[in-house]
Design a protein around this motif. Structure first.
Motif, PDB file in Angstrom:
ATOM      1  N   VAL A  92       0.872  -1.173   0.000  1.00 32.25           N
ATOM      2  CA  VAL A  92       0.000   0.000   0.000  1.00 32.25           C
ATOM      3  C   VAL A  92       0.914   1.229   0.000  1.00 32.25           C
ATOM      4  O   VAL A  92       1.975   1.214   0.637  1.00 32.25           O
ATOM      5  CB  VAL A  92      -0.949   0.020   1.222  1.00 32.25           C
ATOM      6  CG1 VAL A  92      -1.746   1.317   1.286  1.00 32.25           C
ATOM      7  CG2 VAL A  92      -1.908  -1.171   1.180  1.00 32.25           C
ATOM      8  N   CYS A  93       0.473   2.287  -0.683  1.00 35.26           N
ATOM      9  CA  CYS A  93       1.338   3.446  -0.941  1.00 35.26           C
ATOM     10  C   CYS A  93       2.001   4.029   0.314  1.00 35.26           C
ATOM     11  O   CYS A  93       3.228   4.115   0.396  1.00 35.26           O
ATOM     12  CB  CYS A  93       0.539   4.539  -1.640  1.00 35.26           C
ATOM     13  SG  CYS A  93      -0.201   4.045  -3.209  1.00 35.26           S
ATOM     14  N   GLY A  94       1.201   4.493   1.264  1.00 35.77           N
ATOM     15  CA  GLY A  94       1.744   5.216   2.409  1.00 35.77           C
ATOM     16  C   GLY A  94       2.745   4.424   3.229  1.00 35.77           C
ATOM     17  O   GLY A  94       3.871   4.885   3.466  1.00 35.77           O
ATOM     18  N   PRO A  95       2.378   3.231   3.704  1.00 42.03           N
ATOM     19  CA  PRO A  95       3.331   2.458   4.499  1.00 42.03           C
ATOM     20  C   PRO A  95       4.588   2.077   3.731  1.00 42.03           C
ATOM     21  O   PRO A  95       5.698   2.091   4.294  1.00 42.03           O
ATOM     22  CB  PRO A  95       2.517   1.215   4.897  1.00 42.03           C
ATOM     23  CG  PRO A  95       1.097   1.657   4.843  1.00 42.03           C
ATOM     24  CD  PRO A  95       1.035   2.624   3.699  1.00 42.03           C
ATOM     25  N   MET A 112       1.323   2.164   9.327  1.00 41.75           N
ATOM     26  CA  MET A 112       0.618   0.956   8.905  1.00 41.75           C
ATOM     27  C   MET A 112      -0.655   1.271   8.132  1.00 41.75           C
ATOM     28  O   MET A 112      -1.460   0.390   7.860  1.00 41.75           O
ATOM     29  CB  MET A 112       0.277   0.111  10.140  1.00 41.75           C
ATOM     30  CG  MET A 112       1.474  -0.216  11.023  1.00 41.75           C
ATOM     31  SD  MET A 112       2.661  -1.317  10.231  1.00 41.75           S
ATOM     32  CE  MET A 112       1.885  -2.888  10.559  1.00 41.75           C
ATOM     33  N   ASN A 113      -0.829   2.536   7.784  1.00 39.77           N
ATOM     34  CA  ASN A 113      -1.992   2.962   7.013  1.00 39.77           C
ATOM     35  C   ASN A 113      -1.588   4.112   6.113  1.00 39.77           C
ATOM     36  O   ASN A 113      -0.545   4.741   6.312  1.00 39.77           O
ATOM     37  CB  ASN A 113      -3.123   3.456   7.931  1.00 39.77           C
ATOM     38  CG  ASN A 113      -3.893   2.326   8.582  1.00 39.77           C
ATOM     39  OD1 ASN A 113      -4.577   1.577   7.907  1.00 39.77           O
ATOM     40  ND2 ASN A 113      -3.776   2.217   9.894  1.00 39.77           N
ATOM     41  N   VAL A 367      -2.657  -4.400  -1.918  1.00 39.90           N
ATOM     42  CA  VAL A 367      -3.045  -4.903  -0.592  1.00 39.90           C
ATOM     43  C   VAL A 367      -2.767  -6.401  -0.422  1.00 39.90           C
ATOM     44  O   VAL A 367      -2.323  -6.832   0.644  1.00 39.90           O
ATOM     45  CB  VAL A 367      -4.535  -4.618  -0.259  1.00 39.90           C
ATOM     46  CG1 VAL A 367      -4.845  -5.038   1.175  1.00 39.90           C
ATOM     47  CG2 VAL A 367      -4.877  -3.149  -0.472  1.00 39.90           C
ATOM     48  N   SER A 368      -2.991  -7.207  -1.455  1.00 38.09           N
ATOM     49  CA  SER A 368      -2.788  -8.654  -1.344  1.00 38.09           C
ATOM     50  C   SER A 368      -1.314  -9.001  -1.142  1.00 38.09           C
ATOM     51  O   SER A 368      -0.430  -8.157  -1.299  1.00 38.09           O
ATOM     52  CB  SER A 368      -3.303  -9.349  -2.604  1.00 38.09           C
ATOM     53  OG  SER A 368      -4.682  -9.114  -2.796  1.00 38.09           O
ATOM     54  N   THR A 445       0.699  -6.733   5.585  1.00 33.03           N
ATOM     55  CA  THR A 445      -0.470  -6.037   5.058  1.00 33.03           C
ATOM     56  C   THR A 445      -1.548  -6.007   6.131  1.00 33.03           C
ATOM     57  O   THR A 445      -1.381  -6.592   7.212  1.00 33.03           O
ATOM     58  CB  THR A 445      -0.981  -6.712   3.768  1.00 33.03           C
ATOM     59  OG1 THR A 445      -1.919  -5.842   3.124  1.00 33.03           O
ATOM     60  CG2 THR A 445      -1.629  -8.060   4.045  1.00 33.03           C
ATOM     61  N   TYR A 446      -2.659  -5.322   5.846  1.00 33.87           N
ATOM     62  CA  TYR A 446      -3.774  -5.204   6.785  1.00 33.87           C
ATOM     63  C   TYR A 446      -3.286  -4.833   8.188  1.00 33.87           C
ATOM     64  O   TYR A 446      -3.503  -5.547   9.163  1.00 33.87           O
ATOM     65  CB  TYR A 446      -4.597  -6.488   6.797  1.00 33.87           C
ATOM     66  CG  TYR A 446      -5.322  -6.738   5.493  1.00 33.87           C
ATOM     67  CD1 TYR A 446      -6.388  -5.921   5.107  1.00 33.87           C
ATOM     68  CD2 TYR A 446      -4.931  -7.773   4.647  1.00 33.87           C
ATOM     69  CE1 TYR A 446      -7.044  -6.134   3.898  1.00 33.87           C
ATOM     70  CE2 TYR A 446      -5.586  -7.991   3.433  1.00 33.87           C
ATOM     71  CZ  TYR A 446      -6.646  -7.165   3.067  1.00 33.87           C
ATOM     72  OH  TYR A 446      -7.290  -7.375   1.860  1.00 33.87           O
ATOM     73  N   GLN A 447      -2.595  -3.700   8.270  1.00 33.65           N
ATOM     74  CA  GLN A 447      -2.089  -3.146   9.527  1.00 33.65           C
ATOM     75  C   GLN A 447      -1.141  -4.100  10.260  1.00 33.65           C
ATOM     76  O   GLN A 447      -0.986  -4.022  11.485  1.00 33.65           O
ATOM     77  CB  GLN A 447      -3.233  -2.729  10.470  1.00 33.65           C
ATOM     78  CG  GLN A 447      -4.050  -1.537   9.957  1.00 33.65           C
ATOM     79  CD  GLN A 447      -4.985  -1.913   8.836  1.00 33.65           C
ATOM     80  OE1 GLN A 447      -5.791  -2.838   8.964  1.00 33.65           O
ATOM     81  NE2 GLN A 447      -4.896  -1.195   7.736  1.00 33.65           N
ATOM     82  N   GLY A 448      -0.527  -4.985   9.535  1.00 36.87           N
ATOM     83  CA  GLY A 448       0.468  -5.871  10.114  1.00 36.87           C
ATOM     84  C   GLY A 448      -0.072  -7.161  10.662  1.00 36.87           C
ATOM     85  O   GLY A 448       0.686  -7.985  11.180  1.00 36.87           O
ATOM     86  N   SER A 449      -1.368  -7.377  10.521  1.00 39.05           N
ATOM     87  CA  SER A 449      -1.946  -8.616  11.055  1.00 39.05           C
ATOM     88  C   SER A 449      -1.568  -9.830  10.212  1.00 39.05           C
ATOM     89  O   SER A 449      -1.641 -10.965  10.681  1.00 39.05           O
ATOM     90  CB  SER A 449      -3.474  -8.504  11.128  1.00 39.05           C
ATOM     91  OG  SER A 449      -4.034  -8.364   9.825  1.00 39.05           O
TER      92      SER A 449
END
Length: 516
Positions: A92-95, A112-113, A367-368, A445-449
């Motif tokens: 994802v771009c920002g992270p 993470m976002n 994201v994937s 991905t997904y906030q590190g989860s």
């Protein structure tokens, strides 16, 4: 007429004649010093031009057999080293951008976002307030540093339409230029191609504009401003002038230029759409393993986009056109370096913030954690390293490796922040280092989860914090490069699975604790 093929291993465009690319940049005749004196004297230190594309996968000329699709990136590749297995740390771009600019994993720097808080990782993690970004490091060491358009997170569209700085890290720069461009407000027919998603930062939409309108678009304006900065840095200062002139007038420069295409909305001139007729696009096969975790398939078409077969083809056509438009702007920068006689004094890096899926596994966008969404293009040109021009490095690398690579190339390795987590790639650029079979790339991905680990032969992915039934993936890239056969529950691969679990835990521990 033959078809345009969008398939895992090959892309061909019948509309474009196959030619042998022979337009090489001029051979370097003078080589700058890549080791500035430790005293801080910068005479002879190389300039740095960092070019960052947005949402670009590796289905481009330097990495695949795609005839005349990206001629200017092809040109750069003939004068640099292609890192064929470079991976982002967050798709994802920002992270991702905060990661490679800080030289730290997302779990270390806290980004993470996507967010537009000025300060980036320094705002998210106050303990890093004194940790210089990659550009900030060179600024502290005497360089003139400038940012043009999107380097940290910036809303596309949205932030670009308002001319905002987004989540920039202001301590990095002596000068910044935020492009204000029309994007979705561009006069013309903006076609929504994903009926289930109407958010124009994450959906698919296209617009074909007349060629004469290219100058209104963000990437064209960004290239023009970057060229103006190159003119400024290369220009001779009048001997008899008493007026104020350029900042840090004799300093080398670190110029970071952000191109937003092929990020959606997919807007490009007619000449860029012409080589990719939508009726010639062949979609990738919808091949999905029976034991793939459901979370790995969250970006499937019907779950997020709802595109018809025609809309899928239109999306891929528009994506390719946007890539072509971005490549044209890269060409303008390379031409300016040549014209201003800066090429032999300037390290040039081209990368994307992450990869991008265009229907593989029926998944789209980012994201994937598939190979296509976490693998990113990376090309590095270093003047004076002619023996390795046009070569490829196949070692697994991470985008966070860029920070220590540049500090070493410019002679500042001994001043590099101790917390930097990447490893220098300088040895692969000068030919002194061979392939490292033990290298790996770690991505979350997904906030590190959820996270994945890529090694020379294997990819291991875990959806969730702990091992649970059906939440793991294991792919053998030696004979399954498209990741179709999940071996995680195959009895014959349990020893490999155990080994990859251990390596995964070690990588995650390093990323979470900030260990070198």
């Amino acid at each position: 007429m033959k078809s345009v093929t969008h398939a895992p291993n090959k892309l061909k465009f019948s509309s474009i004649a196959v030619i042998t690319f022979i337009a090489l940049l001029c051979t370097s005749t003078s080589v700058l010093s890549l080791n500035p004196p430790p005293s801080g004297e910068l005479e002879g230190a190389p300039n740095i031009l960092l070019i960052v594309s947005d949402d670009l996968n590796t289905r481009i000329g330097p990495f695949m057999n795609v005839d005349k699709h990206t001629p200017h990136l092809d040109r750069l590749a003939t004068q640099g080293v292609r890192f064929t297995r470079a991976y982002c740390q967050y798709p994802v771009c920002g992270p991702s951008r905060a990661s490679f600019m800080s030289g730290l994993y997302p779990e270390t720097n806290g980004v993470m976002n996507n967010n537009d808080l000025p300060g980036s990782y320094k705002k998210e993690t106050p303990a890093l307030a004194n940790h210089p970004s990659m550009a900030g490091f060179f600024r502290e060491n005497g360089y003139f540093t400038a940012r043009v358009s999107k380097i940290y997170h910036m809303g596309v569209p949205g932030g670009i339409e308002r001319g905002e700085p987004g989540g920039d890290e202001p301590d990095s720069w002596d000068y910044t230029y935020n492009v204000m461009a029309p994007e979705t407000l561009t006069p013309g027919n903006l076609e929504l191609l994903s009926p289930k998603n109407t958010h124009y930062g994450s959906n698919f939409a296209r617009m074909i504009i007349p060629d004469y309108m290219e100058e209104t678009q963000a990437d064209y304006m960004a290239a023009s401003q970057a060229i103006a900065i190159l003119e400024n840095r290369a220009g001779k200062i009048p001997e008899d002038g008493t007026n104020k002139q350029r900042m840090k007038k004799d300093a080398p420069f670190f110029l970071a230029v952000g191109f937003i295409r092929p990020h959606v909305p997919l807007i490009a001139p007619e000449n860029c759409f012409a080589p990719y007729p939508e009726n010639e696009v062949i979609l990738p096969p919808l091949k999905i393993g029976e034991n793939v975790p459901e979370k790995a398939l969250q970006r499937q078409n019907e779950k997020v986009f709802g595109m018809s077969e025609l809309q899928k083809r239109q999306t891929i056509s528009a994506y390719m056109a946007s890539v072509r438009f971005m490549d044209q702007q890269v060409g303008r920068l390379l031409d300016a370096l040549e014209r201003l006689k800066l090429r032999d004094e300037t390290i040039v890096i081209f990368l994307s913030d992450h990869g991008y899926n265009l229907g593989e596994h029926d998944c789209w966008s980012k994201v994937s954690l598939w190979e296509g969404s976490v693998r990113a293009p990376l090309i590095i040109f270093v003047p004076g390293y002619e023996n390795n021009y046009g070569t490829s490095c196949n070692t697994i690398t991470e985008l966070i490796d860029l920070y220590p690579t540049l500090t070493e190339l410019c002679g500042f390795a001994d001043r590099e922040p101790a917390i930097i987590q990447g490893k220098s790639l300088a040895g692969y650029l000068n030919g002194k280092k061979q392939k490292d079979p033990d290298a790996y790339a770690y991505t979350v991905t997904y906030q590190g989860s959820d996270a994945t680990l890529r090694t020379d032969q294997w990819r291991y992915t875990r959806w969730g914090e702990n091992i649970e039934k059906g939440n793991e993936e294991l792919y053998n890239h030696k004979n399954d490069p498209e990741e179709f056969v999940n071996l995680a529950d195959n009895a014959g691969y349990q020893s490999v699975l155990k080994e990859m679990r251990n390596k995964f835990e070690q990588a995650r521990e390093k990323a979470r604790t900030g260990l070198k």
